[in-house]
Write an enzyme that holds these catalytic residues in place. Structure first.
Site, PDB file in Angstrom:
ATOM      1  N   LYS A 191       0.853  -1.182   0.000  1.00 30.79           N
ATOM      2  CA  LYS A 191       0.000   0.000   0.000  1.00 30.79           C
ATOM      3  C   LYS A 191       0.893   1.239   0.000  1.00 30.79           C
ATOM      4  CE  LYS A 191      -3.213   2.932   2.418  1.00 30.79           C
ATOM      5  NZ  LYS A 191      -2.335   4.067   2.032  1.00 30.79           N
ATOM      6  N   GLU A 266       9.781   1.909  10.741  1.00 32.08           N
ATOM      7  CA  GLU A 266      10.749   3.005  10.633  1.00 32.08           C
ATOM      8  C   GLU A 266       9.933   4.284  10.708  1.00 32.08           C
ATOM      9  OE1 GLU A 266      13.368   5.426   7.498  1.00 32.08           O
ATOM     10  OE2 GLU A 266      13.151   3.284   7.055  1.00 32.08           O
ATOM     11  N   CYS A 300      13.579  10.925   6.553  1.00 33.42           N
ATOM     12  CA  CYS A 300      13.501  10.491   7.951  1.00 33.42           C
ATOM     13  C   CYS A 300      14.825  10.648   8.668  1.00 33.42           C
ATOM     14  CB  CYS A 300      13.002   9.047   8.032  1.00 33.42           C
ATOM     15  SG  CYS A 300      14.079   7.864   7.182  1.00 33.42           S
ATOM     16  N   GLU A 402       9.209  16.817  14.921  1.00 34.72           N
ATOM     17  CA  GLU A 402       9.650  16.581  13.544  1.00 34.72           C
ATOM     18  C   GLU A 402       8.876  17.492  12.596  1.00 34.72           C
ATOM     19  OE1 GLU A 402      10.791  12.725  10.894  1.00 34.72           O
ATOM     20  OE2 GLU A 402       8.771  12.732  11.738  1.00 34.72           O
TER      21      GLU A 402
END
Length: 508
Positions: A191, A266, A300, A402
């Site tokens: 997906k 992750e 990331c 973040e």
């Protein structure tokens, strides 16, 4: 014709299929019939015009994909490692052949500058080749000898796996997950993120053309609330490999709990780069600039917290301000562009909200802080001026949350102990970077910094056999080499007696 104009022309040729026909689901070796009542607009970050329609998977679509993966698993798991190796190498060959298409489509779909996407297909092919060559030995374990027993370990594929990938570098991250799963003998249901689904369709095309048996590779589009939830709950799915936000990871863990699925996450990061007074100044400056402003800051492992020692603080920040000011913002297909548009208007709004947060918290906006506007970009695009916050401290939201954009927060420190404490004072622990010419300090930092990955005197350099992943709110598990097989495979111990040991006797 300029290189920019040529890129635009070729991109339009590749994008035509997506404009003319809805991007549907790939299940059991076939593209599903489009249901135009269940589609959404796929926007390009360049100007937020529509690239095409994308199908929204229903629970029934997800069930069909999962059942297809379940049926195909009984065959694929028994395909020899040597045959899987051949198929994965064919996938790699086809990716190289379609490298131009992949790069141009990906840049238009997610806004990443073409200069960084040109190697995407080549690196993705390298991922498939790396794990292809390990497929032959994937099932092998260890032989552990004892005087009266020998223990053998065997590995077998865990089963159908859900692979859920993000929107920032979707092609590369998809290959990192899918290649080892297929090499291990697992089947997959992929997906992709709804913001950047197009390269996933190209990947499915390639897998089919390479001769992968029907049902081994399935792909569904849609939203996490419906398609993603059903996928992570489905009993046929034995493991979930997810890359994305930490909050989403916690939801997926809860959704998979009832069926005790194995999870590999992750997740987010607020990664520190620590620059000591004795660092190689120019190399550190290059790496700091590259690791936050390349890929539009949507990476990331971006080093989004700069911790700079007080002895070089003013000199380093002065040089950094100049570099950030000089960054070239533009259309992602322009060869000169270093920073492109952010993925989606909603993400643009999120990143821009931190400009007001920084002001309220007392940080200085040394560079940027506003929407990027210029004649060579569309005012309707998601362009942010590369931004540098200074005079910050580690308690501020701009140092703890973040942001995931071309935004760097700079904080000064005096001592090594302070640097370690600041680096570790975070909910995240994905990556960290240290710049110093003191070898003893490097070894101390390697032990003391709480992170899944640490680069010393280097930007992010990916080594495929090495473990990749984070700790704390940044994730669970590791990718890379045998670490990937530890996730996608079950390990069985077989204890064989030599016929010499004494067996206890009871009941006489």
């Amino acid at each position: 014709m300029s290189a920019f104009s040529e890129n635009l022309s070729r991109a339009e040729t590749y994008l035509q299929r997506f404009r003319e026909h809805p991007t549907t689901h790939f299940i059991a070796g076939n593209w599903t019939a489009p249901d135009t009542s269940r589609t959404f607009d796929n926007l390009t970050p360049v100007d937020n015009t529509v690239l095409g329609q994308v199908a929204i998977a229903t629970a029934e679509d997800v069930d069909h994909a999962c059942e297809s993966a379940h049926v195909a698993f009984s065959e694929w798991r028994n395909v020899s490692g040597a045959e899987r190796q051949k198929i994965l190498h064919r996938i790699a060959d086809l990716l190289v052949q379609r490298a131009d298409e992949i790069a141009l489509v990906e840049s238009m779909d997610c806004g990443q500058p073409l200069r960084f996407m040109r190697q995407a297909a080549v690196r993705g092919a390298a991922n498939f080749r790396f794990f292809a060559d390990r497929a032959v030995e994937a099932a092998n374990g260890q032989a552990l000898y004892q005087p009266e027993h020998t223990n053998l370990t065997l590995r077998s594929p865990i089963g159908p796996v859900a692979v859920i990938t993000p929107w920032n570098t979707p092609f590369m991250l998809s290959t990192w997950k899918i290649a080892p799963a297929l090499a291990a003998g697992c089947t997959i249901v992929h997906k992709p993120a709804e913001f950047s689904p197009l390269s996933a369709a190209i990947l499915a095309d390639v897998a089919h053309e390479a001769g992968l048996p029907d049902g081994v590779w399935n792909m569904i589009n849609g939203f996490g609330e419906e398609a993603g939830k059903r996928l992570t709950e489905h009993p046929a799915i034995k493991a979930v490999a997810f890359v994305g936000e930490s909050v989403t990871g916690s939801h997926i863990m809860a959704q998979g709990a009832a069926t005790l699925k194995r999870m590999h996450f992750e997740l987010g990061g607020k990664n520190p780069v620590i620059v000591f007074d004795d660092a190689d100044f120019d190399r550190a400056l290059d790496a700091v600039t590259f690791m936050i402003y390349s890929l539009n800051g949507q990476r990331c492992t971006s080093s989004s917290r700069l911790l700079v020692q007080s002895g070089i603080r003013e000199r380093f920040l002065s040089a950094l301000r100049q570099r950030v000011t000089n960054l070239t913002v533009g259309h992602p297909l322009d060869p000169a562009t270093e920073v492109g548009p952010l993925i989606h208007p909603s993400h643009f709004d999120k990143v821009m909200s931190y400009m007001d947060i920084a002001r309220k918290e007392g940080a200085c906006i040394a560079v940027g802080g506003q929407k990027y506007q210029a004649d060579h970009v569309s005012n309707d695009g998601n362009y942010v001026t590369p931004t540098l916050f200074t005079e910050a401290d580690n308690t501020m939201r701009v140092a703890r949350e973040e942001i995931f954009g071309p935004v760097l927060t700079a904080i000064s420190f005096d001592t090594e102990e302070q640097a370690v404490n600041m680096a570790n004072d975070s909910d995240y622990g994905l990556a960290a970077y240290v710049w110093t010419n003191d070898q003893a300090r490097s070894l101390r930092m390697a032990r003391q910094i709480e992170t899944g990955m640490l680069w010393i005197n280097s930007e992010n350099n990916r080594n495929l056999p090495s473990p990749f992943g984070g700790i704390k709110m940044s994730g669970i598990g590791r990718d890379g080499g045998d670490y990937s097989f530890d996730f996608y495979m079950e390990t069985k111990n077989v204890c064989m007696a030599h016929g010499t040991h004494k067996i206890p006797r009871i009941g006489e």
